[in-house]
Design a protein around this motif. Structure first.
Motif, PDB file in Angstrom:
ATOM      1  N   GLN A   1       0.872  -1.069   0.370  1.00 23.27           N
ATOM      2  CA  GLN A   1       0.202  -0.174  -0.019  1.00 23.27           C
ATOM      3  C   GLN A   1       0.651   1.186  -0.049  1.00 23.27           C
ATOM      4  O   GLN A   1       0.367   2.435   0.048  1.00 23.27           O
ATOM      5  CB  GLN A   1      -0.932   0.008   1.271  1.00 23.27           C
ATOM      6  CG  GLN A   1      -2.004  -1.066   1.102  1.00 23.27           C
ATOM      7  CD  GLN A   1      -2.993  -0.890   2.253  1.00 23.27           C
ATOM      8  OE1 GLN A   1      -2.816  -1.296   3.409  1.00 23.27           O
ATOM      9  NE2 GLN A   1      -4.132  -0.383   2.082  1.00 23.27           N
ATOM     10  N   VAL A   2       2.069   1.113   0.130  1.00 22.51           N
ATOM     11  CA  VAL A   2       2.917   2.323   0.074  1.00 22.51           C
ATOM     12  C   VAL A   2       3.136   2.965  -1.314  1.00 22.51           C
ATOM     13  O   VAL A   2       3.347   2.168  -2.443  1.00 22.51           O
ATOM     14  CB  VAL A   2       4.372   2.040   0.315  1.00 22.51           C
ATOM     15  CG1 VAL A   2       5.286   3.028  -0.039  1.00 22.51           C
ATOM     16  CG2 VAL A   2       4.544   1.336   1.825  1.00 22.51           C
ATOM     17  N   GLU A   3       2.690   4.111  -1.641  1.00 20.27           N
ATOM     18  CA  GLU A   3       2.580   4.831  -2.813  1.00 20.27           C
ATOM     19  C   GLU A   3       3.663   5.645  -3.386  1.00 20.27           C
ATOM     20  O   GLU A   3       3.951   5.771  -4.639  1.00 20.27           O
ATOM     21  CB  GLU A   3       1.457   6.034  -2.899  1.00 20.27           C
ATOM     22  CG  GLU A   3       0.035   5.159  -2.690  1.00 20.27           C
ATOM     23  CD  GLU A   3      -1.068   6.275  -3.005  1.00 20.27           C
ATOM     24  OE1 GLU A   3      -1.472   6.162  -4.175  1.00 20.27           O
ATOM     25  OE2 GLU A   3      -1.160   7.190  -2.472  1.00 20.27           O
ATOM     26  N   ASN A   4       4.736   5.437  -2.559  1.00 17.01           N
ATOM     27  CA  ASN A   4       6.062   6.388  -2.949  1.00 17.01           C
ATOM     28  C   ASN A   4       6.672   5.527  -3.982  1.00 17.01           C
ATOM     29  O   ASN A   4       6.715   4.380  -4.103  1.00 17.01           O
ATOM     30  CB  ASN A   4       6.960   6.270  -1.916  1.00 17.01           C
ATOM     31  CG  ASN A   4       6.437   7.021  -0.545  1.00 17.01           C
ATOM     32  OD1 ASN A   4       5.432   6.781   0.060  1.00 17.01           O
ATOM     33  ND2 ASN A   4       6.921   8.221   0.012  1.00 17.01           N
ATOM     34  N   SER A   5       7.315   6.452  -4.980  1.00 18.52           N
ATOM     35  CA  SER A   5       8.155   6.029  -6.111  1.00 18.52           C
ATOM     36  C   SER A   5       9.487   6.662  -5.774  1.00 18.52           C
ATOM     37  O   SER A   5       9.778   7.638  -5.131  1.00 18.52           O
ATOM     38  CB  SER A   5       7.687   6.449  -7.473  1.00 18.52           C
ATOM     39  OG  SER A   5       7.433   7.702  -7.494  1.00 18.52           O
ATOM     40  N   GLY A   6      10.383   5.889  -6.263  1.00 19.13           N
ATOM     41  CA  GLY A   6      12.077   6.363  -5.902  1.00 19.13           C
ATOM     42  C   GLY A   6      12.197   6.063  -4.297  1.00 19.13           C
ATOM     43  O   GLY A   6      11.534   5.546  -3.728  1.00 19.13           O
ATOM     44  N   PRO A   7      13.459   6.393  -4.078  1.00 23.02           N
ATOM     45  CA  PRO A   7      13.964   6.095  -2.785  1.00 23.02           C
ATOM     46  C   PRO A   7      13.068   7.093  -1.748  1.00 23.02           C
ATOM     47  O   PRO A   7      12.751   7.856  -1.929  1.00 23.02           O
ATOM     48  CB  PRO A   7      15.662   6.608  -2.766  1.00 23.02           C
ATOM     49  CG  PRO A   7      15.889   6.866  -4.111  1.00 23.02           C
ATOM     50  CD  PRO A   7      14.589   7.029  -4.928  1.00 23.02           C
ATOM     51  N   ALA A   8      12.764   5.968  -0.663  1.00 18.16           N
ATOM     52  CA  ALA A   8      11.825   6.856   0.445  1.00 18.16           C
ATOM     53  C   ALA A   8      12.409   6.191   1.602  1.00 18.16           C
ATOM     54  O   ALA A   8      12.579   5.117   1.685  1.00 18.16           O
ATOM     55  CB  ALA A   8      10.436   6.619   0.134  1.00 18.16           C
ATOM     56  N   LYS A   9      12.548   7.078   2.752  1.00 23.87           N
ATOM     57  CA  LYS A   9      12.682   6.527   4.061  1.00 23.87           C
ATOM     58  C   LYS A   9      11.380   6.082   4.440  1.00 23.87           C
ATOM     59  O   LYS A   9      10.325   6.607   4.121  1.00 23.87           O
ATOM     60  CB  LYS A   9      13.207   7.630   4.913  1.00 23.87           C
ATOM     61  CG  LYS A   9      14.590   8.070   4.354  1.00 23.87           C
ATOM     62  CD  LYS A   9      15.235   9.181   5.404  1.00 23.87           C
ATOM     63  CE  LYS A   9      16.256   9.823   4.747  1.00 23.87           C
ATOM     64  NZ  LYS A   9      17.108  11.028   5.805  1.00 23.87           N
ATOM     65  N   ARG A  10      11.451   5.320   5.719  1.00 22.54           N
ATOM     66  CA  ARG A  10      10.189   4.689   6.023  1.00 22.54           C
ATOM     67  C   ARG A  10       9.335   5.733   6.753  1.00 22.54           C
ATOM     68  O   ARG A  10       7.914   5.698   6.763  1.00 22.54           O
ATOM     69  CB  ARG A  10      10.447   3.718   7.349  1.00 22.54           C
ATOM     70  CG  ARG A  10       9.185   2.897   7.788  1.00 22.54           C
ATOM     71  CD  ARG A  10       9.541   1.869   9.149  1.00 22.54           C
ATOM     72  NE  ARG A  10       8.397   1.182   9.212  1.00 22.54           N
ATOM     73  CZ  ARG A  10       8.194   0.211   8.862  1.00 22.54           C
ATOM     74  NH1 ARG A  10       8.955  -0.349   7.683  1.00 22.54           N
ATOM     75  NH2 ARG A  10       7.017  -0.642   9.285  1.00 22.54           N
ATOM     76  N   ASP A  11       9.785   6.971   7.236  1.00 22.13           N
ATOM     77  CA  ASP A  11       8.864   8.172   7.979  1.00 22.13           C
ATOM     78  C   ASP A  11       8.475   9.065   6.628  1.00 22.13           C
ATOM     79  O   ASP A  11       7.652  10.001   7.074  1.00 22.13           O
ATOM     80  CB  ASP A  11       9.682   8.667   8.904  1.00 22.13           C
ATOM     81  CG  ASP A  11      10.897   9.570   8.398  1.00 22.13           C
ATOM     82  OD1 ASP A  11      11.335   9.460   7.018  1.00 22.13           O
ATOM     83  OD2 ASP A  11      11.714  10.115   9.192  1.00 22.13           O
ATOM     84  N   GLU A  12       8.802   8.585   5.462  1.00 21.49           N
ATOM     85  CA  GLU A  12       8.210   9.450   4.413  1.00 21.49           C
ATOM     86  C   GLU A  12       7.128   8.634   3.506  1.00 21.49           C
ATOM     87  O   GLU A  12       6.435   9.077   2.512  1.00 21.49           O
ATOM     88  CB  GLU A  12       9.404   9.708   3.255  1.00 21.49           C
ATOM     89  CG  GLU A  12      10.428  10.769   4.026  1.00 21.49           C
ATOM     90  CD  GLU A  12      11.646  10.846   2.936  1.00 21.49           C
ATOM     91  OE1 GLU A  12      12.315  11.748   2.859  1.00 21.49           O
ATOM     92  OE2 GLU A  12      11.842  10.018   2.220  1.00 21.49           O
ATOM     93  N   PHE A  13       6.826   7.531   4.008  1.00 21.45           N
ATOM     94  CA  PHE A  13       5.795   6.475   3.189  1.00 21.45           C
ATOM     95  C   PHE A  13       4.577   7.279   3.144  1.00 21.45           C
ATOM     96  O   PHE A  13       4.119   7.776   4.262  1.00 21.45           O
ATOM     97  CB  PHE A  13       5.814   5.278   3.900  1.00 21.45           C
ATOM     98  CG  PHE A  13       6.862   4.118   3.691  1.00 21.45           C
ATOM     99  CD1 PHE A  13       8.011   4.443   2.782  1.00 21.45           C
ATOM    100  CD2 PHE A  13       7.106   3.065   4.444  1.00 21.45           C
ATOM    101  CE1 PHE A  13       8.865   3.545   2.491  1.00 21.45           C
ATOM    102  CE2 PHE A  13       8.026   1.997   3.909  1.00 21.45           C
ATOM    103  CZ  PHE A  13       8.954   2.485   3.190  1.00 21.45           C
ATOM    104  N   GLU A  14       4.081   7.231   1.995  1.00 21.88           N
ATOM    105  CA  GLU A  14       2.316   7.532   1.785  1.00 21.88           C
ATOM    106  C   GLU A  14       1.717   6.495   1.552  1.00 21.88           C
ATOM    107  O   GLU A  14       2.032   5.475   0.672  1.00 21.88           O
ATOM    108  CB  GLU A  14       2.553   8.597   0.595  1.00 21.88           C
ATOM    109  CG  GLU A  14       3.258   9.994   0.812  1.00 21.88           C
ATOM    110  CD  GLU A  14       3.272  10.783  -0.337  1.00 21.88           C
ATOM    111  OE1 GLU A  14       2.714  10.297  -1.413  1.00 21.88           O
ATOM    112  OE2 GLU A  14       4.070  11.909  -0.343  1.00 21.88           O
ATOM    113  N   TYR A  15       0.980   6.140   2.151  1.00 20.65           N
ATOM    114  CA  TYR A  15      -0.149   4.939   2.039  1.00 20.65           C
ATOM    115  C   TYR A  15      -1.230   5.254   1.248  1.00 20.65           C
ATOM    116  O   TYR A  15      -2.085   6.201   1.462  1.00 20.65           O
ATOM    117  CB  TYR A  15      -0.448   4.286   3.507  1.00 20.65           C
ATOM    118  CG  TYR A  15       0.890   3.770   4.285  1.00 20.65           C
ATOM    119  CD1 TYR A  15       1.377   2.669   3.928  1.00 20.65           C
ATOM    120  CD2 TYR A  15       1.451   4.835   5.043  1.00 20.65           C
ATOM    121  CE1 TYR A  15       2.741   2.411   4.663  1.00 20.65           C
ATOM    122  CE2 TYR A  15       2.643   4.576   5.932  1.00 20.65           C
ATOM    123  CZ  TYR A  15       3.102   3.312   5.856  1.00 20.65           C
ATOM    124  OH  TYR A  15       4.304   3.113   6.061  1.00 20.65           O
TER     125      TYR A  15
END
Length: 393
Positions: free
Chosen positions: A1-15
């Motif tokens: 369900q994580v919508e981020n694309s590219g490198p992302a840290k856990r606290d940057e995750f968008e669901y």
């Protein structure tokens, strides 16, 4: 369900919380085994659609005759709906597979060992995949109400409670991910699908417009021939009524979404296929059709297969998302993993976002404001099928 694309840290995750989580989990298992690719993405719906066709055969055979199940399965395969949308990585094929597993289990209770376990497993898996998984119980309940079967309704009450628990678990899961049970605009998205939010209603959305849209899509994606045959076979008992009601409930509750997305009519497939096979059978009341029954089946299958052939070919050749895929791949080739990519115009992202994120695999920002910080800018001319990628020096 994580919508981020590219490198992302856990606290940057968008669901993405607008659906239950099972489909992306299953696709991620496919990625783990076969790698991340279009093939491994489409493999899940292809296997699910194969299972749907087999279950249409088993249910049709169980309820009526072997030949009804076989004809129903071939009718399903002949439709543009299955040939085009059966391979799309959307929730419908996997959800419908679990709905049919649950329905088959329900039909077999008292007749087959572990039938109730199959029913519960299918029901829970359907509810973990999409909201349509919650609509089998109302369809079953309504069928029993119309038949005056109070005892059967009482037997369904524990499963209504179970469904409520499942929805609460989903809200708890969303709360863990986002900090709120309504995180990710969950309830706003559900209201938007119903059409109750006037501000979110699509252009032309009203009762006459909606009914006309349904007429158009049934006649193109399922063919007029199969739709008429299904109407001839609809009177053959409560199981057929129940299968049809799953699609009807979805089309009523999420009318705004169905108005926009024709693939959401996928839930009508089992009903139309089995009722269509029964409709063919009803034609044998005419002596001439009874004498040529095998030929009649072949002719009708050919008509359903060929009736909207030009439409299906145009649909395949048009590849409406091909341009978005091309832009996404170009972004991936011409940028670094840590680059922040600004894409304009904003309106292009409305339909292309998922493809841009999957194939681009970069951090993307959509805006018409060029002052936003970025490393790469992508200017899209969708009308002419052109785009330009510029590095910010």
């Amino acid at each position: 369900q994580v919508e981020n694309s590219g490198p992302a840290k856990r606290d940057e995750f968008e669901y993405y919380t607008h659906y239950p989580p099972l489909l992306p989990i299953v696709i991620s298992i496919s990625y783990l085994i076969f790698g991340v690719s279009e093939f491994s993405t489409r493999l899940v719906p292809l296997l699910a659609t194969t299972g749907i066709v087999l279950l249409i055969f088993f249910i049709g055979s169980k309820l009526y005759q072997l030949k009804i199940g076989a004809v129903a399965a071939f009718l399903a395969l002949a439709t543009p709906m299955v040939q085009y949308f059966g391979k799309n990585a959307s929730h419908e094929s996997l959800t419908l597979l679990f709905i049919l597993i649950a329905f088959y289990g329900y039909l077999s209770i008292g007749k087959m060992k572990y039938a109730q376990i199959i029913f519960i497993a299918g029901l829970l898996l359907a509810q973990l995949t999409a909201w349509a998984g919650y609509f089998l119980l109302p369809a079953l309940t309504l069928a029993h109400i119309l038949r005056g079967e109070l005892n059967q309704i009482k037997k369904l009450l524990p499963f209504w409670i179970l469904s409520l628990v499942m929805f609460c678990i989903h809200l708890f899961h969303v709360s863990i991910l986002t900090g709120s049970p309504a995180g990710g605009n969950l309830f706003v998205s559900l209201l938007q699908r119903t059409g109750l939010l006037a501000s979110a209603q699509p252009l032309g959305f009203n009762l006459p417009g909606y009914l006309n849209q349904l007429r158009l899509w049934f006649s193109t994606l399922y063919t007029l021939t199969l739709t008429i045959l299904a109407l001839l076979g609809i009177k053959n008992g409560w199981p057929i009524f129940t299968l049809g009601m799953v699609g009807v409930i979805y089309a009523i509750l999420f009318s705004s979404s169905v108005f926009i997305h024709n693939y959401l009519l996928f839930y009508f497939l089992p009903f139309l296929a089995i009722a269509g096979a029964l409709g063919i059978e009803s034609l044998t009341k005419v002596k001439f059709f009874k004498r040529i029954y095998p030929i009649l089946i072949i002719l009708i299958l050919l008509v359903v297969f060929l009736e909207r052939r030009n439409f299906l070919q145009a649909l395949n050749e048009s590849s409406p998302d091909k341009f978005a895929v091309e832009v996404g791949k170009a972004i991936n080739r011409q940028s670094m993993p840590d680059d922040l990519v600004l894409l304009s115009p904003l309106k292009f992202s409305y339909s292309a976002d998922k493809f841009l994120r999957f194939y681009g695999d970069r951090k993307l920002v959509y805006s018409d404001d060029t002052r936003i910080e970025h490393d790469i800018r992508v200017i899209v001319d969708q009308d002419n099928g052109k785009f330009e990628i510029i590095r910010n020096e």
